[in-house]
Design an enzyme around this catalytic site. Structure first.
Site, PDB file in Angstrom:
ATOM      1  N   CYS A   1     -19.924  -5.407   3.474  1.00  0.00           N
ATOM      2  CA  CYS A   1     -19.146  -4.256   3.924  1.00  0.00           C
ATOM      3  C   CYS A   1     -17.858  -4.248   3.106  1.00  0.00           C
ATOM      4  CB  CYS A   1     -18.831  -4.393   5.415  1.00  0.00           C
ATOM      5  SG  CYS A   1     -17.824  -3.037   6.064  1.00  0.00           S
TER       6      CYS A   1
ATOM      7  N   ARG B   1     -17.971  -2.641  17.878  1.00  0.00           N
ATOM      8  CA  ARG B   1     -17.266  -3.905  17.595  1.00  0.00           C
ATOM      9  C   ARG B   1     -15.944  -4.003  18.342  1.00  0.00           C
ATOM     10  NH1 ARG B   1     -16.822  -3.867  12.159  1.00  0.00           N
ATOM     11  NH2 ARG B   1     -19.006  -4.422  12.178  1.00  0.00           N
TER      12      ARG B   1
ATOM     13  N   CYS C   1     -16.924  -8.596   5.186  1.00  0.00           N
ATOM     14  CA  CYS C   1     -16.241  -7.326   4.922  1.00  0.00           C
ATOM     15  C   CYS C   1     -14.995  -7.538   4.071  1.00  0.00           C
ATOM     16  CB  CYS C   1     -15.867  -6.650   6.234  1.00  0.00           C
ATOM     17  SG  CYS C   1     -15.043  -5.064   5.962  1.00  0.00           S
TER      18      CYS C   1
ATOM     19  N   CYS D   1       0.362  -0.131  10.291  1.00  0.00           N
ATOM     20  CA  CYS D   1      -0.145  -1.122   9.327  1.00  0.00           C
ATOM     21  C   CYS D   1       0.949  -1.962   8.656  1.00  0.00           C
ATOM     22  CB  CYS D   1      -0.975  -0.415   8.255  1.00  0.00           C
ATOM     23  SG  CYS D   1      -1.745  -1.596   7.118  1.00  0.00           S
TER      24      CYS D   1
ATOM     25  N   CYS E   1       0.665   4.550   7.027  1.00  0.00           N
ATOM     26  CA  CYS E   1       0.020   4.367   8.342  1.00  0.00           C
ATOM     27  C   CYS E   1       0.957   3.561   9.266  1.00  0.00           C
ATOM     28  CB  CYS E   1      -1.307   3.637   8.182  1.00  0.00           C
ATOM     29  SG  CYS E   1      -2.343   4.356   6.877  1.00  0.00           S
TER      30      CYS E   1
ATOM     31  N   CYS F   1     -19.460   2.616   8.766  1.00  0.00           N
ATOM     32  CA  CYS F   1     -18.723   1.862   9.773  1.00  0.00           C
ATOM     33  C   CYS F   1     -17.425   2.637   9.985  1.00  0.00           C
ATOM     34  CB  CYS F   1     -18.435   0.450   9.259  1.00  0.00           C
ATOM     35  SG  CYS F   1     -17.328  -0.490  10.334  1.00  0.00           S
TER      36      CYS F   1
ATOM     37  N   CYS G   1       0.831  -1.215   0.000  1.00  0.00           N
ATOM     38  CA  CYS G   1       0.000   0.000   0.000  1.00  0.00           C
ATOM     39  C   CYS G   1       0.861   1.258   0.000  1.00  0.00           C
ATOM     40  CB  CYS G   1      -0.923  -0.010   1.217  1.00  0.00           C
ATOM     41  SG  CYS G   1      -2.059   1.395   1.228  1.00  0.00           S
TER      42      CYS G   1
HETATM   43  N1  SAM Z   1      -6.637   0.666   3.083  1.00  0.00           N
HETATM   44  C1  SAM Z   1      -7.912   1.009   3.575  1.00  0.00           C
HETATM   45  C2  SAM Z   1      -7.848   2.126   4.586  1.00  0.00           C
HETATM   46  O1  SAM Z   1      -6.865   2.239   5.304  1.00  0.00           O
HETATM   47  O2  SAM Z   1      -8.842   2.867   4.694  1.00  0.00           O
HETATM   48  C3  SAM Z   1      -8.675  -0.169   4.172  1.00  0.00           C
HETATM   49  C4  SAM Z   1      -7.923  -1.231   4.930  1.00  0.00           C
HETATM   50  S1  SAM Z   1      -7.116  -0.710   6.436  1.00  0.00           S
HETATM   51  C5  SAM Z   1      -6.134  -2.086   6.828  1.00  0.00           C
HETATM   52  C6  SAM Z   1      -8.469  -0.727   7.588  1.00  0.00           C
HETATM   53  C7  SAM Z   1      -8.194  -0.370   9.018  1.00  0.00           C
HETATM   54  O3  SAM Z   1      -7.518  -1.451   9.663  1.00  0.00           O
HETATM   55  C8  SAM Z   1      -7.319   0.815   9.340  1.00  0.00           C
HETATM   56  O4  SAM Z   1      -7.964   2.033   9.197  1.00  0.00           O
HETATM   57  C9  SAM Z   1      -6.971   0.552  10.791  1.00  0.00           C
HETATM   58  O5  SAM Z   1      -7.931   1.135  11.637  1.00  0.00           O
HETATM   59  C10 SAM Z   1      -7.041  -0.974  10.894  1.00  0.00           C
HETATM   60  N2  SAM Z   1      -5.712  -1.550  11.170  1.00  0.00           N
HETATM   61  C11 SAM Z   1      -4.707  -1.718  10.295  1.00  0.00           C
HETATM   62  N3  SAM Z   1      -3.625  -2.242  10.882  1.00  0.00           N
HETATM   63  C12 SAM Z   1      -3.943  -2.411  12.194  1.00  0.00           C
HETATM   64  C13 SAM Z   1      -3.237  -2.904  13.312  1.00  0.00           C
HETATM   65  N4  SAM Z   1      -1.965  -3.303  13.240  1.00  0.00           N
HETATM   66  N5  SAM Z   1      -3.874  -2.961  14.501  1.00  0.00           N
HETATM   67  C14 SAM Z   1      -5.159  -2.541  14.593  1.00  0.00           C
HETATM   68  N6  SAM Z   1      -5.874  -2.071  13.559  1.00  0.00           N
HETATM   69  C15 SAM Z   1      -5.276  -1.988  12.376  1.00  0.00           C
HETATM   70  C1  DTB Z   2     -11.288  -2.403  11.338  1.00  0.00           C
HETATM   71  O1  DTB Z   2     -11.628  -1.467  12.058  1.00  0.00           O
HETATM   72  N1  DTB Z   2     -10.411  -3.330  11.684  1.00  0.00           N
HETATM   73  C2  DTB Z   2     -10.220  -4.292  10.633  1.00  0.00           C
HETATM   74  C3  DTB Z   2     -11.243  -3.823   9.561  1.00  0.00           C
HETATM   75  N2  DTB Z   2     -11.775  -2.634  10.124  1.00  0.00           N
HETATM   76  C4  DTB Z   2     -10.819  -3.660   8.180  1.00  0.00           C
HETATM   77  C5  DTB Z   2      -8.823  -4.467  10.199  1.00  0.00           C
HETATM   78  C6  DTB Z   2      -7.878  -4.872  11.310  1.00  0.00           C
HETATM   79  C7  DTB Z   2      -6.544  -5.120  10.722  1.00  0.00           C
HETATM   80  C8  DTB Z   2      -5.552  -5.656  11.706  1.00  0.00           C
HETATM   81  C9  DTB Z   2      -4.217  -5.855  11.094  1.00  0.00           C
HETATM   82  C10 DTB Z   2      -4.187  -6.855   9.968  1.00  0.00           C
HETATM   83  O2  DTB Z   2      -4.744  -7.968  10.120  1.00  0.00           O
HETATM   84  O3  DTB Z   2      -3.557  -6.553   8.957  1.00  0.00           O
HETATM   85 FE1  SF4 Z   3      -2.788   1.212   3.376  1.00  0.00          FE
HETATM   86 FE2  SF4 Z   3      -2.736  -0.041   5.708  1.00  0.00          FE
HETATM   87 FE3  SF4 Z   3      -3.005   2.592   5.639  1.00  0.00          FE
HETATM   88 FE4  SF4 Z   3      -5.026   1.009   4.767  1.00  0.00          FE
HETATM   89  S1  SF4 Z   3      -4.235   1.156   6.840  1.00  0.00           S
HETATM   90  S2  SF4 Z   3      -4.218   2.863   3.780  1.00  0.00           S
HETATM   91  S3  SF4 Z   3      -3.862  -0.702   3.920  1.00  0.00           S
HETATM   92  S4  SF4 Z   3      -1.223   1.424   4.955  1.00  0.00           S
END
Ligand code: SAM
Ligand code: DTB
Ligand code: SF4
Length: 331
Positions: free
Chosen positions: A142, A274, A111, A74, A71, A202, A67
């Site tokens: 979702c 959730r 989702c 992530c 973030c 959501c 990506c």
């Molecule tokens: N890329 C899209 C975005 O960021 O809007 C959708 C997927 S992103 C992985 C969705 C959400 O997953 C993020 O906004 C964040 O709140 C959650 N997330 C990602 N990595 C995480 C982590 N290590 N621990 C907890 N939540 C996480």
């Molecule tokens: C949300 O609030 N948490 C989910 C979903 N929406 C997309 C994602 C959690 C991701 C946790 C890290 C991972 O598994 O990559």
């Molecule tokens: Fe990309 Fe992860 Fe950020 Fe979503 S949360 S925009 S997948 S870096």
């Protein structure tokens, strides 16, 4: 003394008109004695929901890794080296297979998540097919695909998307410490477009990223002050993944996580709150406290996007132990 006690435990009047929450008022909730906070959260939960029913959502990563956003939490960001393999988008048939399996296991909502800043035109064509197919199974749909423009929200609505997930993640003043490649306002704009197109929102965030109490309250206030507030509010406990900048963040006290759930329940009485990422690292006892605090939804299935989640057997055993059931099944 007695008057003060009564003051603390007085049932909170839930909204007839939308409530406005100042950060200070939300912070005061966080600072309540634990028992008083839990009591208020439970009162509100029971006014609006069957307290033993839990909504089950299964996640599927339809496009993993690589990506372009940075973030800090992530593992899918191309800026970090978390060992996540970049994969191309799944085929519609693979998505349908996973959705059917989730439905057979008891999930009501499916989702689909993608590691994108925003979907391209071609991406949208595939996602639309996926949404139609999953909806065709009779599941709630979702998706979480990053930022959307007006045309894309309209396409998703027409495809039958029920919910769009886009998290605010944290308070506005802490956001810049975590993400630099897009603004807080970008997120709010996407959520407004989703709402305008007529889909359910959501939106939630992550706690345990090193934010202070005021910032944690700031996140909840932002969500609660949306008009209307989101129908679905995921509260994630940071999953610390090696190779991400937040990997070494100090653990959040589990009781502070429980408090966040309770405050979300009090400030957003009719939302599905959730208990989201971080459950695999949580004891059954802490999860039970989260349900007592008003959580009534979980991610269900052994995988989140790239990290693990409790397996179905463990969750069924937990639900049995607590006398809980999926919310569609009235007992
Ligand atoms: N890329 C899209 C975005 O960021 O809007 C959708 C997927 S992103 C992985 C969705 C959400 O997953 C993020 O906004 C964040 O709140 C959650 N997330 C990602 N990595 C995480 C982590 N290590 N621990 C907890 N939540 C996480
Ligand atoms: C949300 O609030 N948490 C989910 C979903 N929406 C997309 C994602 C959690 C991701 C946790 C890290 C991972 O598994 O990559
Ligand atoms: Fe990309 Fe992860 Fe950020 Fe979503 S949360 S925009 S997948 S870096």
């Amino acid at each position: 003394m007695q008057t003060q006690t009564i003051e603390f435990i007085r049932p909170v009047q839930t909204k007839v008109t939308p409530q406005r929450w100042s950060v200070e008022a939300v912070e005061e909730l966080f600072k309540l004695p634990f028992a008083d906070l839990m009591f208020r959260a439970q009162q509100i939960h029971r006014e609006h929901f069957d307290p033993n029913a839990v909504q089950l959502s299964t996640l599927l990563s339809i496009k993993t890794g690589g990506c372009s956003e940075d973030c800090g939490y992530c593992p899918q960001s191309a800026f970090h080296s978390a060992g996540v393999e970049n994969r191309k988008m799944l085929d519609v048939s693979e998505v349908v297979k996973a959705a059917k399996a989730a439905q057979d296991a008891g999930a009501g909502r499916f989702c689909m998540g993608a590691a994108w800043r925003e979907p391209s035109k071609e991406d949208m064509e595939s996602v639309v097919e996926m949404v139609k197919a999953v909806r065709g199974l009779g599941m709630e749909t979702c998706a979480t695909l990053g930022m959307l423009n007006d045309e894309q929200t309209e396409q998703l609505r027409q495809a039958g998307l029920d919910y769009y997930n886009h998290n605010l993640d944290t308070a506005p003043e802490f956001y810049g410490d975590i993400i630099s490649t897009r603004d807080y306002q970008d997120r709010i704009d996407t959520l407004e477009r989703v709402r305008k197109a007529g889909m359910h929102v959501c939106s939630g965030g992550i706690v345990g990223m090193g934010e202070n109490l005021t910032q944690r309250a700031g996140l909840v206030a932002q969500l609660a002050n949306m008009e209307p507030y989101p129908e679905s509010v995921p509260i994630n406990n940071l999953v610390k993944v090696e190779g991400t900048p937040l990997a070494d963040t100090a653990d959040l006290d589990p009781l502070d996580f429980v408090r966040t759930i309770a405050v979300a329940r009090i400030t957003m009485p009719t939302a599905r709150v959730r208990l989201s990422a971080g459950r695999q690292q949580m004891s059954d006892a802490v999860q039970a406290l989260c349900f007592l605090a008003g959580a009534n939804s979980i991610f269900y299935g052994d995988q989140l996007l790239t990290t693990g989640n409790p397996d179905v057997e463990r969750d069924r055993a937990l639900m049995d132990k607590l006398g809980m059931y999926p919310f569609a099944e009235k007992h």
